[in-house]
Design a protein around this motif. Sequence first.
Motif, PDB file in Angstrom:
ATOM      1  N   ALA A 154      -3.704   3.593  -5.003  1.00 44.19           N
ATOM      2  CA  ALA A 154      -2.712   3.719  -3.930  1.00 44.19           C
ATOM      3  C   ALA A 154      -1.742   2.545  -3.886  1.00 44.19           C
ATOM      4  O   ALA A 154      -1.012   2.381  -2.923  1.00 44.19           O
ATOM      5  CB  ALA A 154      -3.395   3.875  -2.575  1.00 44.19           C
ATOM      6  N   GLY A 207       1.432   1.009  -4.096  1.00 45.97           N
ATOM      7  CA  GLY A 207       2.788   1.526  -4.139  1.00 45.97           C
ATOM      8  C   GLY A 207       3.753   0.597  -4.838  1.00 45.97           C
ATOM      9  O   GLY A 207       4.699   1.034  -5.489  1.00 45.97           O
ATOM     10  N   GLU A 208       3.499  -0.711  -4.736  1.00 43.63           N
ATOM     11  CA  GLU A 208       4.401  -1.700  -5.309  1.00 43.63           C
ATOM     12  C   GLU A 208       3.649  -3.009  -5.473  1.00 43.63           C
ATOM     13  O   GLU A 208       2.780  -3.345  -4.665  1.00 43.63           O
ATOM     14  CB  GLU A 208       5.586  -1.905  -4.355  1.00 43.63           C
ATOM     15  CG  GLU A 208       6.621  -2.887  -4.806  1.00 43.63           C
ATOM     16  CD  GLU A 208       7.761  -3.015  -3.816  1.00 43.63           C
ATOM     17  OE1 GLU A 208       8.315  -4.134  -3.711  1.00 43.63           O
ATOM     18  OE2 GLU A 208       8.105  -2.029  -3.128  1.00 43.63           O
ATOM     19  N   GLY A 256       1.943   1.603   3.730  1.00 48.09           N
ATOM     20  CA  GLY A 256       3.137   0.767   3.663  1.00 48.09           C
ATOM     21  C   GLY A 256       2.926  -0.701   3.969  1.00 48.09           C
ATOM     22  O   GLY A 256       3.867  -1.483   3.923  1.00 48.09           O
ATOM     23  N   CYS A 302      -6.736  -1.885   0.656  1.00 49.42           N
ATOM     24  CA  CYS A 302      -5.769  -2.288   1.672  1.00 49.42           C
ATOM     25  C   CYS A 302      -6.535  -2.723   2.919  1.00 49.42           C
ATOM     26  O   CYS A 302      -7.411  -2.009   3.397  1.00 49.42           O
ATOM     27  CB  CYS A 302      -4.845  -1.118   1.998  1.00 49.42           C
ATOM     28  SG  CYS A 302      -3.721  -1.442   3.377  1.00 49.42           S
ATOM     29  N   CYS A 326       0.848  -1.198   0.000  1.00 48.38           N
ATOM     30  CA  CYS A 326       0.000   0.000   0.000  1.00 48.38           C
ATOM     31  C   CYS A 326       0.883   1.247   0.000  1.00 48.38           C
ATOM     32  O   CYS A 326       1.759   1.401   0.859  1.00 48.38           O
ATOM     33  CB  CYS A 326      -0.918  -0.003   1.218  1.00 48.38           C
ATOM     34  SG  CYS A 326      -1.976   1.453   1.321  1.00 48.38           S
ATOM     35  N   GLY A 327       0.651   2.127  -0.946  1.00 47.96           N
ATOM     36  CA  GLY A 327       1.398   3.370  -1.025  1.00 47.96           C
ATOM     37  C   GLY A 327       0.998   4.364   0.047  1.00 47.96           C
ATOM     38  O   GLY A 327       1.716   5.317   0.310  1.00 47.96           O
TER      39      GLY A 327
END
Length: 93
Positions: free
Chosen positions: A86, A88-89, A42, A63, A38-39
Amino acid sequence: MMDPHRRAAHADHVDGNVLAGALERLFGGEPTGMIAVCGACGTAARIAEAWVEIDDTAAIVRCRSCTKTLATLMFADDPPRLVVSALGELRGS
């Protein structure tokens, strides 16, 4: 004098076909086992652990920790689309 072990500061420019092998390695396994980070907060967890709101046209992937929307899968479209929010990766498991 330049250190021979350092890479040059510039990058080569090629078309997206160069990504084929890496994308196949990334998406080649069980997709719900991939790790989504999750951006917003985290948290890193398998996609299978995410909260999903679903209807006939789309699935909203959230998330589990902070409930931010990671991505939306639009599967009523042909072909389906993934809209990243959102997330992030995303990495293989």
